[in-house]
Design an enzyme around this catalytic site. Structure first.
Site: not given
Ligand code: FAD
Ligand code: NAD
Length: 469
Positions: A148, A240, A316, A44, A448, A188
């Site tokens: 994740s 793709v 996750d 995050c 408002h 995306g």
């Molecule tokens: P993570 O945040 O994945 O943390 C797990 C941590 O464990 C990591 O730092 C990893 O390095 C560490 N780890 C793993 N295995 C080990 C090990 N064996 N030893 C030591 N450390 C380890 N969610 C939202 O709600 N709002 C958003 O706007 C949003 N935007 C996103 C944008 C992007 C580009 C991405 C990729 C994700 C986004 N998400 C968003 C999703 C959000 O980031 C995740 O749902 C969230 O971080 C999950 O939290 P977590 O604590 O389960 O795991």
């Molecule tokens: P996503 O699950 O939101 O979207 C993945 C998309 O890829 C889906 O529409 C799926 O149908 C499509 N897809 C899968 N395989 C495909 C293929 N072979 N060819 C074409 N399309 C394909 O996943 P994401 O966008 O990678 O994000 C991962 C997760 O991270 C999200 O589900 C969300 O939980 C979290 N996230 C949250 C935020 C937020 O809260 N604003 C922002 C970014 C990420």
């Protein structure tokens, strides 16, 4: 191994793990949190929510300066993007916030251990430090919060340079002229939007016949239209098949899902955004007798316990919506269970926001889910074009839709597209958490002129009749 055992060792310092660690320490437990990253905050803070929202903000300002200000009578010259400075701003935000968590650990007495954690036994976590040393932490309980990583496609190998996951797409050194995005989900659309605003021509290839799967269908259809109008090109029902290099440039081979002629799309970069997969590598789960499910998630019961006593899991890595605030809720709940209290996560009330412009926000059940479950419902809908505040800011696209149960009037879901709906959704989430009806929301005085009035009007529409439309 030395000294008193910890009451709890959390493996993973993301929003699930660090919140769990802090809450458990606040409740009197002796806690350590292990993470391999230099900065706390997990996906995050380091490569997810925070850097993506920083780039969404910066790119929005850039686009406003280019196209958005003249209609308010504000004239500026042609703005110039200094991408290096934008990336420096993004890095600073991330660094400050990750340092903030280290501060919160110190303040609450959580021991931060940097390194790779392996659960050697339910009462022992071995940590390999960045220096290659092994440190063993004795503990009464372990929480797995390892989160994740981006899912990949077998035929499109990510190199984080020209073929990137979200991590690489947060760090392009220059704006790609043509960006091909695979997947029309959260990432995306958010990161596609960022690079389009910065000047890239963006094509999004999506396997399904719709964008934003899982969200309300009406919302997805409107966003498809609006983002298309902004310049994102969508190829739905396509995949793709491969990405080839020709004369130093990339060419994506795109095939219709249901058969038909392939086409080749030239591009400078490809973002693979097809979801995320749980991460448990190197944790030693199999040796402990914890089997992950077919998709790699760690199975847990209603109290987040794995099948091995003393080992729990959150965030996750256990499945459900992959959202930071869902992981945090679970972290809080586990800490409370472990401290002898009663944790609780209301999975019916987990809001979700897509931070495009307009934003998308959602909580509770969609119309599709209600129909499938055979639950009769009424729809209250109110367009932002009829909201006075939205008209003053010229952000009139979108609507608020409230779904209330027929008979009881209880709010079962709410779906919005529009300005600041990521903020507006929380009113409905709070109301739902208290079991509110649409009449309850409609009878509360809203200030408002505000966007919040659109929520009230949608509630009025669900319960009785709206005033302003
Ligand atoms: P993570 O945040 O994945 O943390 C797990 C941590 O464990 C990591 O730092 C990893 O390095 C560490 N780890 C793993 N295995 C080990 C090990 N064996 N030893 C030591 N450390 C380890 N969610 C939202 O709600 N709002 C958003 O706007 C949003 N935007 C996103 C944008 C992007 C580009 C991405 C990729 C994700 C986004 N998400 C968003 C999703 C959000 O980031 C995740 O749902 C969230 O971080 C999950 O939290 P977590 O604590 O389960 O795991
Ligand atoms: P996503 O699950 O939101 O979207 C993945 C998309 O890829 C889906 O529409 C799926 O149908 C499509 N897809 C899968 N395989 C495909 C293929 N072979 N060819 C074409 N399309 C394909 O996943 P994401 O966008 O990678 O994000 C991962 C997760 O991270 C999200 O589900 C969300 O939980 C979290 N996230 C949250 C935020 C937020 O809260 N604003 C922002 C970014 C990420």
């Amino acid at each position: 191994m030395s000294g008193e055992p910890f009451d709890l060792v959390v493996v993973g310092g993301g929003p699930g793990g660090y919140v769990c660690a802090i809450r458990a320490a606040q409740l009197g437990l002796r806690v350590a949190c292990v993470d391999r990253r230099e900065g706390l905050g997990g996906t995050c803070l380091n490569v997810g929510c925070i850097p993506s929202k920083a780039l969404l903000h910066a790119s929005h300002l850039f686009e406003q300066a280019r196209h958005g200000l003249a209609r308010f009578g504000v004239r500026v010259g042609e703005p110039v993007l200094d991408l290096e400075a934008t990336m420096a701003y993004k890095r600073k935000v991330v660094e400050d916030l990750t340092r903030g968590i280290a501060f919160l650990f110190r303040k609450n007495g959580v021991t931060h251990v940097r390194g790779e954690g392996r659960i050697a036994a339910p009462d022992r976590v071995e940590v390999t430090t960045p220096e290659g040393e092994t440190r063993t932490l004795a503990t009464r309980r372990v929480v797995i919060a390892t989160g994740s990583v981006p899912a990949t496609l077998p035929d499109i190998p990510v190199d984080e340079k020209s073929i990137v996951s979200s991590t690489g797409a947060l760090d392009f050194p220059r704006v790609p002229e043509r960006l091909l995005v695979v997947g029309a989900g959260y990432i995306g659309l958010e990161l596609g939007t960022v690079w389009r605003r910065f000047g890239a021509r963006v094509t999004v290839v999506e396997y399904l016949d719709r964008i934003l799967p899982g969200l309300d269908g009406e919302v997805a259809r409107l966003m498809h239209r609006l983002l298309g109008r902004q310049g994102l090109e969508f190829l739905l029902g396509h995949r793709v098949r491969a990405v080839e290099t020709r004369d130093g440039a990339l060419e994506a081979v795109v095939a219709p899902r249901d058969g038909g002629a392939e086409r080749r799309i030239a591009c400078d970069a490809v973002l693979v955004a097809v979801g995320r997969r749980p991460y448990t590598e190197g944790l030693g789960l199999a040796a402990l007798g914890i089997e992950t499910d077919a998709r790699g998630f760690v199975p847990v019961d209603g109290h987040f316990r794995t099948r091995v006593p003393g080992i729990l899991a959150i965030g996750d890595v256990i499945g459900g919506p992959m959202l930071a605030h869902k992981a945090e809720e679970e972290g809080m709940a586990v800490a409370e269970f472990l401290a002898g209290g009663h944790g609780h996560v209301d999975y019916d009330v987990i809001p979700a926001v897509v931070f495009t412009r307009p934003e998308v926000a959602s909580v509770g059940r969609t119309e599709e889910a209600l129909r499938e479950a055979g639950i009769p419902y009424r729809v209250g809908r109110f367009p932002f074009s009829a909201n006075s505040r939205a008209r003053t800011t010229l952000e009139t696209e979108g609507f608020v839709k409230i779904l209330a149960e027929e008979g009881t009037d209880r709010v079962l879901g709410c779906h919005m597209v529009g300005p600041e709906v990521g903020v507006l959704i929380q009113e409905v989430a709070t109301a739902m958490a208290f079991g509110a009806t649409s009449e309850d929301i409609a009878r509360i005085c809203h200030p408002h002129p505000t966007l919040e009035e659109a929520v009230r009007e949608a509630a009025l529409a669900a319960w009785s009749k709206p005033i302003h439309v």
